[in-house]
Design an enzyme around this catalytic site. Structure first.
Site, mmCIF file in Angstrom:
data_model
loop_
_atom_site.group_PDB
_atom_site.id
_atom_site.type_symbol
_atom_site.label_atom_id
_atom_site.label_comp_id
_atom_site.label_asym_id
_atom_site.label_seq_id
_atom_site.Cartn_x
_atom_site.Cartn_y
_atom_site.Cartn_z
ATOM 1 N N GLY A 55 0.737 -1.140 -0.161
ATOM 2 C CA GLY A 55 0.026 0.121 -0.105
ATOM 3 C C GLY A 55 0.853 1.244 0.003
ATOM 4 C CB CYS A 82 5.357 -4.160 0.110
ATOM 5 S SG CYS A 82 5.882 -2.389 -0.418
ATOM 6 C CE1 TYR A 83 1.264 1.071 6.039
ATOM 7 C CE2 TYR A 83 -0.186 -0.669 5.782
ATOM 8 C CZ TYR A 83 0.432 0.306 6.361
ATOM 9 O OH TYR A 83 -0.310 0.790 7.402
ATOM 10 C CG HIS A 169 5.409 -5.811 -4.870
ATOM 11 N ND1 HIS A 169 4.213 -5.503 -4.220
ATOM 12 C CD2 HIS A 169 5.984 -4.576 -4.584
ATOM 13 C CE1 HIS A 169 4.178 -4.252 -3.494
ATOM 14 N NE2 HIS A 169 5.368 -3.682 -3.735
ATOM 15 C CD GLU A 171 2.422 -8.505 -5.375
ATOM 16 O OE1 GLU A 171 3.127 -9.022 -4.549
ATOM 17 O OE2 GLU A 171 2.208 -7.267 -4.938
ATOM 18 C CB SER A 223 -24.716 -7.087 -24.087
ATOM 19 O OG SER A 223 -23.610 -7.846 -23.571
ATOM 20 N N GLY A 224 -24.171 -9.614 -26.066
ATOM 21 C CA GLY A 224 -22.998 -9.989 -27.182
ATOM 22 C C GLY A 224 -21.558 -10.038 -26.388
ATOM 23 N N GLY A 225 -21.654 -9.438 -25.048
ATOM 24 C CA GLY A 225 -20.285 -9.386 -24.402
ATOM 25 C C GLY A 225 -20.039 -10.535 -23.749
ATOM 26 C CB VAL A 226 -16.979 -12.490 -22.594
ATOM 27 C CG1 VAL A 226 -16.257 -11.162 -21.865
ATOM 28 C CG2 VAL A 226 -16.605 -13.695 -22.036
ATOM 29 C CG ASP A 227 -18.625 -9.953 -18.511
ATOM 30 O OD1 ASP A 227 -17.539 -10.450 -18.868
ATOM 31 O OD2 ASP A 227 -18.450 -8.632 -18.006
ATOM 32 C CB SER A 228 -24.376 -10.980 -20.691
ATOM 33 O OG SER A 228 -24.181 -10.650 -21.889
ATOM 34 C CE LYS A 368 -14.320 -9.061 -19.615
ATOM 35 N NZ LYS A 368 -15.314 -8.595 -19.656
#
Ligand code: XMP
Length: 512
Positions: A55, A82-83, A169, A171, A223-228, A368
């Protein structure tokens, strides 16, 4: 089997989400809680290990984020990064000092204690540092386990209590052995087993959906998007025909979009899909509107109305399935991108109340990239999974200034050419987005012997990881040439094409 979990406590690092994702890449489920989460909530979550993120603060700041110290009495292993490390040193009464030189970037650590956390890690290894304060004296209960030229204590541990801390870090990719260090923490120190996989997620999610829905019906807007699409396919896998999807054509979609989505989902999954052509309704409302935020509001509100009308036609609907993702629900993330806020445009709160619907959000726990993996596993075609993001307000915010039928048609045709050429050139997957924007200026040109006075199209193509920052894409000149020639030749009313070479920030990806 109970799900094993790692808790990431967020102290404001830009890498917090990355930590959680790295843990999940190791097939261990993880969630992010704000640093000041109450100890009862942490206990209820029942983690096998806790990671304290980095942080921007110093432990000496008056408003330094300090967690409930009872967290160190739970008998659960803790890894401070780190922090998170400075905090542990501070709380356990070591000596944290403001470093004279901020250590930022690559550094070489020397491991001087072969402890479980460093199992298999070479004595000297490159790590990524980004910190101001440093630890000059270890708390008495800890032992230093690594150092660098600038940090006498680059890592420390209390093996008995299971407390470990890293100044660097692990990660980020710039710490090449960071993944192995995290792995050691998860498996050698916390005793986790790598069981959280997309397959196990599908099994659990489909079971949960079935139990929740029973014999009732569910609607889902696509909607055509990946999530929906992934939400719909997952829910469909669980409850089959009890699900009805609604696709609203709002008149500001890309060329052939409605048909493509319908065909793909119907062909592959045999789902109930209601396609509603509401384009006239939307375009009438948008007529003469210039302000981008007004355009967004109108489209958002109209969407809700159309969706509600359609949903009411389905008897016995009790649930609404929605593709909310984990980054949208993490409490501690102070800034969310426009694509997150936009979900509130499609603000379903009122709809839920009016129709007495309950929400199902099966992707709520996923990032995502995990949604894409899930989509692949569910057999969703690549053209949907790898699709560029497309804003809810669609072409309306790519027709700068006034939205009319004619201007939408122009930008739609130009957009189709941009995408076709980008795909042909094999550039589609390396770009975050590529599209055409219709500008509100006219320019003089000459076609044959005639002077023309017509529209200008701006082409925008950007590379980005998450849409929060972006760089304009260096598209080869010959591809740009092709795009420009085709737009001018094939789209009536355009006599000039320009390329947008601005990055975000300070520009945004969309023009409105
Ligand atoms: P900006 O233009 O803010 O866009 O740099 C970042 C990302 O968000 C998308 N975007 C939207 N998505 N509704 C959406 O669903 C919106 O109103 C909206 N505005 C921007 C944009 O396409 C980009 O991917």
């Amino acid at each position: 089997m109970r799900k094993e979990k790692i808790l990431v406590l967020d102290f404001g690092s830009q890498y917090t989400q990355l930590i959680a994702r790295r843990v999940r890449e190791n097939k261990v489920y993880s969630e992010i809680f704000p640093f000041n989460t109450r100890i009862e909530k942490i206990k209820n979550f029942n983690p096998k290990g806790i990671i304290l993120s980095g942080g921007p603060s110093s432990v000496y700041d008056t408003k330094a984020p300090i967690p409930d110290s009872a967290l160190f009495k739970l008998g659960i292993p803790v890894l401070g990064i780190c922090y998170g490390m400075q905090l542990m040193a501070y709380l356990f009464e070591g000596k944290v000092v403001k470093a004279q030189k901020r250590e930022y970037g690559k550094a070489e650590i020397t491991v001087n204690n072969r402890i479980a956390l460093f199992k298999g890690i070479p004595t000297k290894t490159i790590v990524w540092m980004s910190h101001g304060d440093r630890i000059e004296q270890c708390p008495s209960q800890f032992k230093p386990i690594a150092y660098t030229a600038n940090s006498p204590i680059a890592a420390m541990a209390n093996k008995k209590m299971g407390f470990y801390a890293l100044q660097f870090h692990p990660e980020v990719v710039h710490t090449p052995r960071g993944f192995d260090i995290l792995k050691n923490f998860l498996f050698k120190i916390c005793g986790c087993t790598p069981t959280w996989t997309i397959k196990s997620f599908i099994d659990t999610a489909t079971k949960e959906i079935k139990e929740k829905v029973r014999n009732k019906k569910v609607v889902c807007g696509i909607s055509g998007g990946v999530d929906s699409a992934v939400t719909a396919v997952l829910v469909h896998r669980s409850i089959k025909d009890q699900l009805t999807c609604i696709f609203v054509d709002n008149g500001v979609l890309r060329a052939g979009e409605a048909k493509k989505v319908e065909d793909t989902l119907r062909r592959h999954f045999d789902m109930n899909i209601h396609c509603v052509d509401a384009s006239e309704r939307f375009l009438n409302k948008l007529y003469g509107i210039v302000d981008p935020e007004m355009k967004r509001k109108i489209i958002g509100n109209e969407f809700i109305k159309v969706f509600e009308e359609e949903a009411k036609k389905i008897k016995g609907v009790r649930f609404l399935a929605q593709g909310t993702l984990y980054p949208d629900v993490i409490e501690s993330v102070p800034f969310k991108g426009p694509s997150a806020t936009i979900k509130s445009h499609h603000n379903v709160g009122g709809l839920l109340k009016r129709m007495k619907l309950k929400l199902i959000e099966p992707l709520r726990e996923l990032f995502k990239d995990e949604v894409r993996l899930l989509g692949k596993e569910l057999g969703i075609p690549d053209e949907i999974i790898n699709r560029h993001p497309f804003p809810g307000p669609g072409l309306a915010i790519r027709v700068i200034d006034e939205v009319t039928h004619e201007r939408c048609d122009i930008v739609r045709k130009a957009d189709a050419i941009v995408l076709e050429e980008i795909k042909k050139a094999g550039l589609y997957t390396e770009l975050w987005q590529a599209f055409a924007v219709l500008l509100p200026v006219k320019s003089v040109g000459v076609m044959g012997d005639e002077r023309t006075y017509e529209n200008v199209i701006a082409v925008r193509a950007v590379k980005s990881l998450d849409g929060m920052t972006a760089d304009w894409a260096r598209i080869p000149y010959d591809i740009m040439g092709k795009i420009s020639n085709r737009i001018i030749n094939e789209v009536n009313g355009v006599n000039r094409v320009v390329y947008d070479i601005s990055s975000k920030p300070p520009s945004t990806i969309e023009w409105e």
